[in-house]
Design a protein around this motif. Sequence first.
Motif, short mmCIF file in Angstrom:
data_model
loop_
_atom_site.label_atom_id
_atom_site.label_comp_id
_atom_site.label_asym_id
_atom_site.label_seq_id
_atom_site.Cartn_x
_atom_site.Cartn_y
_atom_site.Cartn_z
N SER A 131 0.00 -41.86 90.49
CA SER A 131 0.43 -40.50 90.19
C SER A 131 1.47 -40.04 91.19
CB SER A 131 -0.76 -39.56 90.22
OG SER A 131 -1.22 -39.46 91.54
N GLN A 132 2.27 -39.08 90.76
CA GLN A 132 3.32 -38.55 91.63
C GLN A 132 2.76 -37.87 92.86
OE1 GLN A 132 6.24 -35.91 89.94
NE2 GLN A 132 6.90 -37.49 88.53
N SER A 133 1.63 -37.18 92.68
CA SER A 133 1.11 -36.42 93.82
C SER A 133 0.56 -37.34 94.90
CB SER A 133 0.02 -35.45 93.34
OG SER A 133 -1.07 -36.19 92.86
N TYR B 130 8.23 -44.58 97.15
CA TYR B 130 8.15 -44.47 95.70
C TYR B 130 8.96 -43.27 95.23
CZ TYR B 130 6.06 -44.24 91.04
OH TYR B 130 5.86 -44.22 89.69
N MET C 277 4.96 -36.06 99.49
CA MET C 277 5.29 -37.49 99.62
C MET C 277 5.46 -37.88 101.08
SD MET C 277 7.88 -38.14 96.51
CE MET C 277 7.28 -38.19 94.83
N GLN D 2 11.00 -28.54 98.92
CA GLN D 2 10.24 -27.76 97.95
C GLN D 2 9.36 -28.65 97.08
OE1 GLN D 2 12.81 -25.63 95.35
NE2 GLN D 2 11.26 -24.14 94.80
N ASP D 3 9.94 -29.76 96.61
CA ASP D 3 9.23 -30.60 95.63
C ASP D 3 8.34 -31.66 96.25
OD1 ASP D 3 10.56 -29.20 93.81
OD2 ASP D 3 11.70 -30.86 92.93
N SER D 4 8.79 -32.22 97.34
CA SER D 4 8.14 -33.46 97.76
C SER D 4 7.58 -33.48 99.17
CB SER D 4 9.13 -34.61 97.60
OG SER D 4 9.80 -34.50 96.39
N VAL E 41 2.96 -40.57 105.84
CA VAL E 41 2.37 -40.51 107.17
C VAL E 41 0.88 -40.88 107.10
CG1 VAL E 41 1.79 -38.98 109.08
CG2 VAL E 41 4.04 -38.84 108.00
N LEU E 42 0.22 -40.34 106.10
CA LEU E 42 -1.22 -40.58 105.97
C LEU E 42 -1.53 -42.05 105.67
CD1 LEU E 42 -4.16 -39.48 105.62
CD2 LEU E 42 -3.60 -39.18 103.21
N THR F 103 1.10 -47.39 93.03
CA THR F 103 1.15 -45.94 92.96
C THR F 103 0.96 -45.53 91.50
OG1 THR F 103 2.72 -45.87 94.76
CG2 THR F 103 2.55 -43.90 93.42
N LEU G 15 11.84 -43.07 92.50
CA LEU G 15 11.66 -42.21 91.33
C LEU G 15 12.85 -41.26 91.16
CD1 LEU G 15 9.31 -42.05 89.37
CD2 LEU G 15 8.45 -40.10 90.66
N TYR G 16 13.25 -40.65 92.26
CA TYR G 16 14.39 -39.73 92.21
C TYR G 16 15.64 -40.43 91.70
CZ TYR G 16 12.68 -35.51 94.54
OH TYR G 16 12.05 -34.33 94.83
N TRP H 122 -5.32 -43.93 96.04
CA TRP H 122 -4.36 -44.29 97.09
C TRP H 122 -4.99 -45.17 98.15
CZ3 TRP H 122 -5.98 -42.43 101.78
CH2 TRP H 122 -6.84 -41.33 101.77
N TRP I 98 4.07 -36.39 103.62
CA TRP I 98 2.73 -36.38 104.19
C TRP I 98 1.95 -37.63 103.76
CZ3 TRP I 98 -0.65 -35.70 107.57
CH2 TRP I 98 -2.01 -35.68 107.28
#
Lengths: 442, 577, 368
Positions: free
Chosen positions: B521-523, B529, B363, B358-360, B368-369, B519, B533-534, B440, B365
């Motif tokens: 921002s979170q998005s 990372y 991250m 739901q949240d991540s 992978v990118l 890094t 963070l978690y 990024w 993606w």
Amino acid sequence: MKIALFGRRLLAAAVFAAMPLATHAQVLTVVTSFPKDLTEVYKKAFEQRNPGVKVEVLNKGTSAGVAYVREAPATNKPDIFWASAPDAFEVLAKDKLLQKYEGKNPAVPAKIGSYPVNDPEGYYYGQALAGYGLMWNTRYMKANKLPEPREWADLTKPAYFGHVAVSSPSRSGTTHLTVETILQGEGWARGWAQMLQIAGNSAAITERSFGVPDGVNNGQFGIGLVIDFFGLSAKASGFPVEFVYPSVTAIVPANIGLIANAKNAELGKKFIAFSLSQEGQELLLDPKISRLPVLPAVYAKAPKDYPNPFTGKIKAKVNFDSDLSEARYYVVSSIFDQTITFRHKELVAATKAIHDATAKLHGKNNAQAQKLLTEARELAFSPIVGEEKAKDKEFLALFRDTKRNAEKTKQITGLEEYWNSLARKNYARAAELAGQAAALAR
Amino acid sequence: MSIVTSDIGAPQRRGAHTRGYTPAQLAVALLIAAFLLVFLIVPVGTVIFVAFAEPGGGLTLSHFESFFHISLMRESFWNSLYVALMSVVFATIIAVPLAYFTVRFRFRGALLIQTLGVLPLIMPPFVGAVAMQLIFGRSGSVNLLLQDAFGISLPLMDGLNGVIFVEALHYFPFILMNLVVALSNVDSAMEESAQNLGASGSRLFRRIVFPLAMPGYVAGASLVFVKVFDDLGTPLVLNVTNMLAPQAYLRITSVGIEDPVGYVISVLMIAFSLFALWASALALKGRDYATLQRGGSSLAKRSLGPLQTVFAYAWIIFVLLVVLTPHLGILLLSFAKVWSFSVLPDAYTLQHYGTIVQDSPMMIWNTVLYCGLAALIDVILGTAIAYLILRTRLPFRRALDFLASAALAIPGVVLAIGYLRTFRGVELPFTDGELLTSSWLLLVIAYAVRRLPYALRSCMAALQQLHVSLEEAAENLGATKQRTVTRIVVPLMAGGMLAGFVTSFMTAAVELSATIMLTTSQSAAPMSYGIYLYMQSAAGRGPGAALGVLAVLLVALGTYLSHRFLRSRAVDLDRQL
Amino acid sequence: MNKVSLEARNIAMSYGKNVVLKDINLVIGPGEFFALLGPSGSGKSTLLRLIAGFNAAQSGQLLIDGHDVSNVPPWRRNVGMVFQNYALWPHMTVRQNVAFGLEERKLPKAQIDAKVRAALELVGLADYAARRPSQLSGGQQQRVALARTIAIEPQVLLLDEPLSNLDAKLRVQMRTELRSLQRKLGITTIFVTHDQEEAMTTADRIAVMDQGVIQQIGTPMALYDEPVNRFVANFVGSINLVRGRIEPAANGRATFRCPVFGALDVPDGTLRSGDAEIAIRPHAMALSRTREGTRQTWAEGLIAEREFLGEFVRYTVKAGETLFIADQAHYKGCAVYAPGDVVQLGLDPALARVLPAADADAREAHAH
């Protein structure tokens, strides 16, 4: 040629991924020291209420956040700074990195205890309240048959030897607040004595403030000195932990402020307003967050045992003096490191010797042994810097000045080395004296 | 994972033109050189320069002086050195018996040992560290059991011990693999001649076999040293900050990008990396003992005696168990409702996986990118450089190889600091004043530059296997150089390129040093990372572990695919010959 | 030095189903220089390694100086071996390499030094003691390997293809040196080679091996003159093989009939009749324009090829359907034939040797 094809797809994907970021005008950037558990909730709630807005969260340690705001170019400043430590906001305000504006929620009381909730000058606003206290792992306590502590002073007892954990003020802003709270609440000499005894009972001086609650959560340590939400949220997340506010605690606000030259100032104000509103404050009650709202009305919706600082239930004897705290910030940190963090092994050895001697002398009337033991305590548990010296403006200024030249650096390092070696000598002597006292008891 | 620049033979091409390269090749070489200059040399040069720069201009050693004046820095310095050395020691203790069993004995355990060589590597050390804390920590499963049974507890995870334990367990395969290769390249005649002259048993191993395999050991050990010295994630996750890499990170992020101490740390870290690589190059120089001679064969394998069998299996199973604990621990943690002061979690749930889905998903993606792009850049650059080196006579082709390989000696933290400093204030074109340092893209470039040496080795090896006559045949039939490259060289190199791609991708996916610094921002954060963070909050442990499990699976899948592909590729080549 | 004998009795060895040595019986006298000759895969190296103790036989005995050493590990055998690739340890100097075996025998330091010096002097490398093997030439490395082995004064010296890694010129020189060194030391020596010239020039006796079996043991000359079978005949020197039938006659003689030469009166002790071959060396073939010799039986042939080799000219002559090799000594003014010339090919039956019948799928009529 599979690779080339794959590559092309990736490239296309990259372009797609970059597009929304580039075209989205409404991006709110929040610099914060708060964990993802908290920010994620606010981000979602705010984005839901403001379609088309994207909240960009930048997780930084408090001081890293300050540095980030300072170093961001004027044309590209983030919008919001949101963190616990009041000192950080004072530094930002002083450097004109925050934007003064009138945005407080009138329903929020002006003061908590004697501490103003909002910045009197209007640079930042209290968004939640935080107190410092004790957190323990109930399973650990049970396994080690330890009584539940109530006060800082409890942690100096021999029973807790090897079961406590604290962090160092030089590594963590919240720990600094805890130490400062004890120093202000108990006074310089008594406060340090208590701190040294607690540290002597500690299994570890963790390198980060989160190391303490983390260690208590997974049972590495029995008891930790922590900021309240670490304990409350862990408890709410199901960990077998308890948290109490000792009477010598202070309730201070965690703040939120608008950054000067914010790229999206209006959106930023909207976010701050949201965070202070009834809705925004209720989010703090989320079990994963478990912070104390600044809006008294919200407590009506809180679970039964939720601590409420506005009812006077938390004693919060200490009226936190942030000016004093700031004035001796580096001195306190440095003394702590030189005499506790770096000499922890020796301090623990001295503490153990003193505990042993105390146990042996219990119920015996041996004046000479008692004298030796008292002397040992004096040596081990007295602050290395006297109260008078700690008030000396020149002395404080030496440490406070961030622009250090070679001369000053030398002076400071010289002092630190002196404290360090003196502490080592004292602890060794204390252990020796305690040993002699114990021998006499036989 | 040899780290020494392979010997480059003279180009085999005898073109009619005397220059030995075409203008297009020159242009490509210049482009690559420019890329490396901007994203490697200048940033690292800047870091070194700042460490020595006087505020008013001129050079000074005063920053170093003040570094050593700060007791925390002195402490960090010794701690880093201590941790790196002890990690090598413990990795050696684990790896040497395993290598010896593999090479010396004919038994099924060898297969287990091969597995042992891969298992730790797919688990990023900073992910494993969390689980290790729960299992080997002060009140971890093992110590709780020991407490119950014997009333003792082992300080395995206390402070620096924890870092050493985690690192040794993660990196011992480097020593194992290098040592196995070196040992199996020892000619059996070397051993037999010693036996013939009266040597036997451990004396034979000590005097002849191990010295001959020494270069392989040194290569592995120095790699472990460098990796441990660089590692930022593990100490951070274990709450240890009094080491150089965490200090560099903390100084630069909290004191600011101007803090000279951060640069001094960077220079020290580069110096130690270089020193370790130099030491290994020195150890290998002129001592390429371990090559089978003509008509030679590897060391004879024996069957295990009963006592040896017991000892060998005991050791292998012990190591296997310890190696598996982080995997098991992180898996348990990802399903655990609450795990505190107990041998195993209280109850299990799938909720943490729900949380990350739901949240991540972003991250995952992002990983992978970014890693895909970085690996793509690596493969393109690697192929191009390999081609330029092996197939042209460009005057500065060796310099290009050296440049590309130099990134090996640059810790991730240092490269990141170099980027932040060099590119501060630089805005991205075509954006609304977005900064390069908060984009990024910089992360992708950092990944690409740091992994380029591995991809390059892979591509070089692939091209070296390719006989030049295959290209000449194409040219003879009318293909231009460019057409030959795209139609003949690249397809035939595909195996090596894919191996390079996968290696780059996987190692980038679990790197945290540069990631954590670059890094913003979170998005835009990648998985590594996100895990970190978690792990910063009580409620985040579960989702962090779940994300960790996904990362491990991703890396395991990549490892499996690359092994499979390489094997089928090797079969293809065999068939072709 | 005490000269010892070596004896192999009924030794057999196999890897699974793959038989590598079959019923090996061998007696090597004290001080003898003995060669194991055979193509690769013939089992000669396996036998050598078996003597050194690196291979174990499934059955049979190996006796050194009359003692069964079959169960003695390599490091206790006192059998010195020089490896094909020398196996000099690159991490040790020449001196350390040579001293190694002596150190393993825990000799006093002074004695080790003396023996190392003596061994290096013996091979003429006293000045190279401090060097590393990689700093030496191939020939020097080979001498160090030799010095290292003889330093321990082994009872038996084993040489595994000792000259194969040297270039042609050095090989000739080294084999003379090896021979004289062996004479000087008097040490029982076994050496393995696939080069018949090397074996014949150096060895006192030779065992020719093929497919794990010793085909023949004898002095070089005996092997050359009286090969017992087609393999030995082929492997030792060049030879012409002529297929035909044998009919025994009295007094150790027989009549051999073949299409090209008709009936030949040949020496043969077997007195068996049936398919057979006769073997005759190329230089025993006569070549002439006319049938001028009386001892020979003649046939008409056609020169197919000519190779000039200096000392002699090698002609390939086609007679009937068979190709023969005839080597003719060359000197100034001797008769020379050109391809296409019709010549008379003469065979002296006294120089031929009758061999048992060859396999059905016999090879070419001539081989090298």
